[in-house]
Design a protein around this motif. Sequence first.
Motif, short mmCIF file in Angstrom:
data_model
loop_
_atom_site.label_atom_id
_atom_site.label_comp_id
_atom_site.label_asym_id
_atom_site.label_seq_id
_atom_site.Cartn_x
_atom_site.Cartn_y
_atom_site.Cartn_z
N ALA A 17 0.34 6.69 0.19
CA ALA A 17 0.05 6.46 -1.23
C ALA A 17 1.34 6.22 -2.02
CB ALA A 17 -0.71 7.65 -1.81
N SER A 18 2.48 6.33 -1.33
CA SER A 18 3.72 5.99 -2.03
C SER A 18 4.65 5.26 -1.06
CB SER A 18 4.39 7.23 -2.60
OG SER A 18 5.08 7.91 -1.58
N LEU A 19 5.49 4.41 -1.62
CA LEU A 19 6.32 3.55 -0.77
C LEU A 19 7.28 4.35 0.08
CD1 LEU A 19 7.01 0.61 -3.23
CD2 LEU A 19 5.26 0.80 -1.46
N GLY A 20 7.73 5.48 -0.44
CA GLY A 20 8.67 6.32 0.30
C GLY A 20 8.06 6.88 1.57
N ASP A 21 6.73 6.89 1.65
CA ASP A 21 6.06 7.44 2.83
C ASP A 21 5.78 6.40 3.90
OD1 ASP A 21 5.99 9.96 1.75
OD2 ASP A 21 4.01 9.70 0.83
N LEU A 22 6.16 5.14 3.64
CA LEU A 22 5.90 4.11 4.65
C LEU A 22 6.66 4.41 5.93
CD1 LEU A 22 6.05 0.89 2.45
CD2 LEU A 22 4.11 1.56 3.89
N PRO A 23 6.00 4.25 7.08
CA PRO A 23 6.69 4.51 8.34
C PRO A 23 7.69 3.40 8.67
CG PRO A 23 4.51 3.63 8.77
CD PRO A 23 4.61 3.80 7.27
N ALA A 24 8.60 3.71 9.55
CA ALA A 24 9.50 2.66 10.05
C ALA A 24 8.66 1.59 10.72
CB ALA A 24 10.47 3.27 11.05
N ARG A 61 -11.60 0.86 -4.98
CA ARG A 61 -11.43 2.21 -4.46
C ARG A 61 -10.16 2.41 -3.62
NH1 ARG A 61 -16.19 5.16 -3.53
NH2 ARG A 61 -15.12 6.37 -1.96
N THR A 62 -9.78 1.39 -2.86
CA THR A 62 -8.65 1.55 -1.95
C THR A 62 -7.35 1.65 -2.74
OG1 THR A 62 -9.83 0.07 -0.50
CG2 THR A 62 -7.63 0.67 0.20
N GLN A 63 -6.84 2.86 -2.94
CA GLN A 63 -5.61 3.00 -3.71
C GLN A 63 -4.53 3.63 -2.85
OE1 GLN A 63 -6.69 4.30 -7.72
NE2 GLN A 63 -7.22 2.16 -7.90
N GLN A 64 -4.37 3.04 -1.71
CA GLN A 64 -3.33 3.47 -0.80
C GLN A 64 -3.14 2.31 0.17
OE1 GLN A 64 -5.24 6.87 0.84
NE2 GLN A 64 -6.73 5.71 2.00
N ILE A 65 -2.08 2.38 0.95
CA ILE A 65 -1.88 1.37 1.97
C ILE A 65 -2.39 1.94 3.29
CG2 ILE A 65 -0.20 -0.02 3.24
CD1 ILE A 65 1.58 -0.05 0.83
N ASN A 66 -3.37 1.28 3.88
CA ASN A 66 -3.84 1.68 5.20
C ASN A 66 -3.14 0.81 6.23
OD1 ASN A 66 -5.79 3.65 4.36
ND2 ASN A 66 -7.07 1.96 3.66
N LEU A 67 -2.52 1.47 7.20
CA LEU A 67 -1.76 0.74 8.22
C LEU A 67 -2.44 0.81 9.57
CD1 LEU A 67 1.56 2.18 6.95
CD2 LEU A 67 1.17 -0.28 7.11
N PHE A 68 -2.48 -0.34 10.24
CA PHE A 68 -3.06 -0.44 11.57
C PHE A 68 -1.97 -0.93 12.52
CE2 PHE A 68 -6.14 -1.28 8.28
CZ PHE A 68 -7.08 -0.29 8.54
N ARG A 69 -2.03 -0.45 13.75
CA ARG A 69 -0.96 -0.75 14.69
C ARG A 69 -1.47 -1.64 15.81
NH1 ARG A 69 1.66 1.32 19.11
NH2 ARG A 69 3.93 1.47 18.96
#
Length: 239
Positions: A17-24, A61-69
């Motif tokens: 939900a925040s850019l600082g939490d984005l994974p490498a 509704r989607t208020q976050q970034i959902n990441l798929f690998r």
Amino acid sequence: MGKPGLFEDTAFFTSVASLGDLPASNAEVAFAGRSNAGKSSAINALVRRHRLAFVSKTPGRTQQINLFRLRSGALLADLPGYGYAAVPLDLKRHWQAFLTRYLATRQALVGLVLVVDARHGLAELDLELLAGFLPSGRSVLILATKMDKLTQAAQRGAQRNIERALAAAFPAQARQVTVVPFSATRRIGVETAEALIGEWLGVDNGEMPMRDPTPGADRAHKEKAPRTRGVSRGPKRPR
Ligand SMILES: Nc1nc2c(ncn2[C@@H]2O[C@H](COP(=O)(O)OP(=O)(O)O)[C@@H](O)[C@H]2O)c(=O)[nH]1
Ligand SMILES: [Mg+2]
């Protein structure tokens, strides 16, 4: 048959939900678009899973970034939708700023998939997003989706409208953008989209940058950066 597809075995990775939490990340492809345009459905169609990305009955509704690998280690980012009328203005501004910052700062981003409802064409906010992103020189794939809701003639008209609007707004950057007619339900354009995204991710030659150049990208997360593996046999793009 027998070749592993680009999107085979794609799995949910994480939500932030925040850019600082984005994974490498070594390589990332983001899906953006208006709320309800069909972003999550497009991801599900590409990865051939019905409910990997959450398809919402309630827009906005989607208020976050959902990441798929992906199997290759590359990430797909399902970005929060924009432009939903019922969302309070300050919340809208917050998410617009969030998207703008994500697009401007995410070094791993190799390309942007902009999902557009073909019946409505490019909206003002789509053009603003493109105006912020195209100067980076990176590629954009516009999925003109929900084509199944249009007649053949209207499908061609819808694609032309989008291409004309692009040419008018970004005459110097037209070569960075590809418009592909799409339908998640009828699976129109899935292979074309897959081939293009595969090209961005370099699966044809198996080359992919191995380090994340984002400053501090590995600070917050202990997770190992996703690595490429066995990605050299992706589908060849017809030339
Ligand atoms: N007919 C049709 N409906 C679609 C298509 N893609 C998405 N939808 C519908 O549009 C609505 C919004 O889709 P969703 O993927 O959640 O949009 P998002 O908000 O952009 O992620 C849902 O009711 C979907 O079932 C499509 O290609 N064809
Ligand atoms: Mg969604």
